[in-house]
Structure formats: C-alpha cells, structure tokens
Design an enzyme around this catalytic site. Sequence first.
Site, PDB file in Angstrom:
ATOM      1  N   SER A 282     -10.480   6.876  -3.092  1.00 21.65           N
ATOM      2  CA  SER A 282     -10.650   7.127  -1.653  1.00 21.65           C
ATOM      3  C   SER A 282     -10.037   8.483  -1.289  1.00 21.65           C
ATOM      4  O   SER A 282     -10.590   9.232  -0.487  1.00 21.65           O
ATOM      5  CB  SER A 282      -9.942   6.042  -0.831  1.00 21.65           C
ATOM      6  OG  SER A 282     -10.765   4.914  -0.686  1.00 21.65           O
TER       7      SER A 282
ATOM      8  N   LYS B 268      -2.814  -0.781   6.579  1.00 17.87           N
ATOM      9  CA  LYS B 268      -3.800  -1.829   6.270  1.00 17.87           C
ATOM     10  C   LYS B 268      -4.269  -2.436   7.571  1.00 17.87           C
ATOM     11  O   LYS B 268      -3.557  -2.404   8.572  1.00 17.87           O
ATOM     12  CB  LYS B 268      -3.151  -2.920   5.414  1.00 17.87           C
ATOM     13  CG  LYS B 268      -4.140  -3.724   4.601  1.00 17.87           C
ATOM     14  CD  LYS B 268      -4.389  -3.075   3.281  1.00 17.87           C
ATOM     15  CE  LYS B 268      -5.480  -3.765   2.505  1.00 17.87           C
ATOM     16  NZ  LYS B 268      -5.564  -3.237   1.132  1.00 17.87           N
TER      17      LYS B 268
ATOM     18  N   GLN C 276       0.817  -1.213   0.000  1.00 15.28           N
ATOM     19  CA  GLN C 276       0.000   0.000   0.000  1.00 15.28           C
ATOM     20  C   GLN C 276       0.855   1.270   0.000  1.00 15.28           C
ATOM     21  O   GLN C 276       0.483   2.272  -0.603  1.00 15.28           O
ATOM     22  CB  GLN C 276      -0.936  -0.021   1.220  1.00 15.28           C
ATOM     23  CG  GLN C 276      -2.127   0.899   1.098  1.00 15.28           C
ATOM     24  CD  GLN C 276      -3.276   0.277   0.309  1.00 15.28           C
ATOM     25  OE1 GLN C 276      -3.592  -0.893   0.495  1.00 15.28           O
ATOM     26  NE2 GLN C 276      -3.884   1.044  -0.574  1.00 15.28           N
TER      27      GLN C 276
ATOM     28  N   ASP D 120     -11.808  -3.653   1.839  1.00 10.20           N
ATOM     29  CA  ASP D 120     -10.970  -4.590   1.094  1.00 10.20           C
ATOM     30  C   ASP D 120     -11.827  -5.864   1.042  1.00 10.20           C
ATOM     31  O   ASP D 120     -13.056  -5.777   1.202  1.00 10.20           O
ATOM     32  CB  ASP D 120      -9.620  -4.809   1.810  1.00 10.20           C
ATOM     33  CG  ASP D 120      -8.569  -5.483   0.931  1.00 10.20           C
ATOM     34  OD1 ASP D 120      -7.914  -4.790   0.154  1.00 10.20           O
ATOM     35  OD2 ASP D 120      -8.422  -6.723   1.012  1.00 10.20           O
TER      36      ASP D 120
HETATM   37  N1  GLU Z   1      -8.296  -1.995  -0.249  1.00 12.65           N
HETATM   38  C1  GLU Z   1      -8.024  -1.175  -1.379  1.00 12.65           C
HETATM   39  C2  GLU Z   1      -6.583  -1.342  -1.808  1.00 12.65           C
HETATM   40  O1  GLU Z   1      -6.065  -2.432  -1.727  1.00 12.65           O
HETATM   41  C3  GLU Z   1      -8.463   0.276  -1.191  1.00 12.65           C
HETATM   42  C4  GLU Z   1      -7.897   0.969   0.001  1.00 12.65           C
HETATM   43  C5  GLU Z   1      -8.510   2.336   0.270  1.00 12.65           C
HETATM   44  O2  GLU Z   1      -9.415   2.749  -0.446  1.00 12.65           O
HETATM   45  O3  GLU Z   1      -8.046   2.972   1.217  1.00 12.65           O
HETATM   46  O4  GLU Z   1      -5.930  -0.466  -2.296  1.00 12.65           O
END
Ligand code: GLU
Length: 453
Positions: free
Chosen positions: A385, A128, A113, A168
């Site tokens: 987001s 995360k 991330q 997620d």
């Molecule tokens: N879970 C998503 C990712 O793997 C989105 C995370 C978010 O929107 O903060 O990037």
Amino acid sequence: MTAARALDSVFSTVLRRNPGESEFHQAVKEVLDSLELVLTKHPEYTEAGVVERICEPERQIIFRVPWVDDHGHVQLNRGFRVQYSSVLGPYKGGLRFHPSVRLDTIKFLGFEQIFKNALTGLPIGGGKGGSDFDPKGKSDAEVMRFCQSFMTELRMHIGAETDVPAGDIGVGGREIGYLFGQYKRLTNRYESGVLTGKAPAWGGSLARTEATGYGAVIFAQRMLQTIAESFDGKRVVVSGSGNVALYAIEKVRDLGGLVVAASDSGGYVYDPDGIDFALLRQIKEVERARISEYAARRGGRSEFRATGQVWDVAREPGGIAVALPCATQNELTDVDAATLVAGGVRAVAEGANMPCTPGAVRLFQEAGVLFAPGKAANAGGVATSALEMQQNASRDTWTFDHTANRLEDIMIHVHDACRRTAEEYGAPGNYVLGANIAGFTRVADAMLALGVI
Ligand code: GLU
C-alpha cells in the site's frame, strides 16, 4: 521506577481507560511484555512517557452510517476510524466490514498496525477503521449505498497527507471503488493517494492484491532458511480463503509446497493432492460462494468438513510442516497448537492479525517451532500500500515484477530486523520479541524527536 513497574503501571492505566476491551488488552499486553529490557536500556523513553502515549490513540472517531436496502428499508450501522499514531507518516491501515466489529476490534488492529507499519521501514503511521456492516448476502447496490454513506462521514477525517485507509476483512476492490468514487465526488478532487487497494486501472498498484499472502510466505520461507529448510515438498495448512489466504496458497504452490487445506466460516476442505488455486480463487473471489463448493467441483480425494478445525488436518497421514493462519483473530487456540505440534509443524507465520491466542504462541515457542507474529509476517500488504502511495505521488505506475521485487526486499528486511533485534536482546529466534522491539524503537525514537505531542 524500574522498567517492570513502569510497564505494569501503563497496563493498569490501559485496563482502567478501556474497560471490557479484551482484544485490545491482549494486543497491548503482548507488546508490553516484550519491552522490559528496552526500557531498562533506554530510561529516556519512560521519562518522556513514550509507552503510555503510544497506548492511547491520537484520535478515535465513531459515527452513524444510515443507508437504504433494496426493499426500501432504512438500515443503520456504526462506523469507526481510530487514528492511532502519526509520528512516522500519515495514519495508514485498513477498513474492516464485519458484524463482529466493535471499537475494541478497531483499537487492537490499530495498535498492531503502528508497529507493523514501523517494521516496514516506510513512512507510514498507524490507524484502522471499519464498521459492523456485513457485506455477505448484500447486493452490489446495497454495498454501494453503504459505502457512499460511510464515506460521506469519513471523508472529513482522511486525506493523502492525513490518513490513508485501505481494505481488510470484508473490504476488497469493490468496496474501495465505491468508497473512492464517493470521496472523489464529495471533494471534487482526484486524490489517488487517499485510499490504497484501488484497481490498477484507476490508480491502484499491481501486486497489491497478492501482497499480504505472498509476503507472509516469503517471510516463512526466510524463517525456514535459518534451519536450512524450504517449502519444497512440505505439507502446509492455510486457514481462511479470503484475499490473504488465497495468495498465500498460490505462493506456497509456486515454491513447491503442498497446501492441503483451507477454510471459511462454514468449514474446511481437505485436499491431499494440493488445493487447486485457480478453482478456489474462482469460487471465493469471483463467485463469492462457499468453500463447500470447492470439494463438490474438485472431486478426487478432496473433501469438505463442516465440523472440527482446519488445524485437525495435522492428524492426517504425513502431518503438517507449516501452518499459515490467514483468517481472523484468536482462531488458533492452545488446543489447535498442540494438534499442530503433534503433527510435526516446524514453522507458523500469521497471515491474519493476531490469529494465535497467547497460549498457542507460548506452546509453539516452547516446542521450538519458528513463530512469526502477524505484525511482521503480514506486513507485506500495508508495505505494498505504501508503494501504491509512492506511485500515486509520482503519478507513475510500476510493473508487477518491479513491485513484487520491492515487496520481497521489504519482507526480507522485516524478517532480518526481527531476527537481529531478538539476538541483540538475548532471545535468538524469538520473532515476537524481535518484532515488538524493532517496531517500538522506531516509533519511540520519532516520538522523542517530535516532543510531547
Ligand atoms: N488491512 C491490512 C493490514 O492489516 C492492510 C492495510 C493497508 O494496506 O493499509 O495490514
């Protein structure tokens, strides 16, 4: 010390500090393998211990989540939030609710991330979280009680300027609603920007639901353009049928492609006439039913297969031109990659996080297949987001088209940054190298500027 030795030494430390965490090791190794030339060019990164610091999360939180099921029995799960890096902005990343979730899983996802978020060019750090809670088969009331207990603990670690979780696997609009409700109640604040993936009616962004899937397809389309091709008329295989897969299927259809297969944990459907997006969405998103239902209702030439891999459809007449793994980590192995290459695949874009094993990636690259790693191809979700955070901060709401256009611009920026960086480092067309280096240098430069923290 040479760059190669410095990287070896960091990786040995990671292995020693994090024993048994194989997915985390895999994610770290993939990034470190791309960095030798960068460290040779920038010895200041090594002098400042940037790589070693980047591999160690700023904070790791593990907590107990007790809740009461519909029969009055006490249930217990474990909750996690790994706040990985905040040099570019508040920690940002989803929550995963799935029985397979361990600290290892959250660390690998949090590590990915950091670089994904950096690639978007937006001011978001990396984090995360999640739990080994399984929403499957639970009533809405059970999911609500679990979310309330989870947030009761999580709330002291998050905030619009601190850490902004989202969804997620296993966490969608329903869960975000319950989580936000409990946060609001506990804090007595309507702090919209503390979570993203909210429903548009109460602070969410239009196009956020579609963003990850749409973004992955926009990225793949841009890759195809580099070889003067497009989705038009191409047979495409998508794995999964969750949020990412569904909207990837819709976008491919809109660009003239034919998605012939999709899957869930029970098997896959093959539909040579093209997956009916509205029907699949009704079954998976609205009814939360199994994908086997799809073939039963669709009829025609569609069929459900409980055995084998979704990638086996590359053996059907017409083969497969594009593969979009949108389910989960390590779902596409070297054996599957060989099947896809034999079936004529030209491009692969990871909608999920790390769905291709290292062996599969190598095979694609050796075969000259355009390959986009998840940290680049699926960045559209988290990017949108960040757009939701912008809307919340300005107490504004944007139209669907405005948001979707921004998403498209961001995906093109991510694609072009990966491509340009790969060329600059002597590996044209290597999106893995390009994504890792472009993401890393943005974070590393900020780390240098902020000092040893
Ligand atoms: N879970 C998503 C990712 O793997 C989105 C995370 C978010 O929107 O903060 O990037």
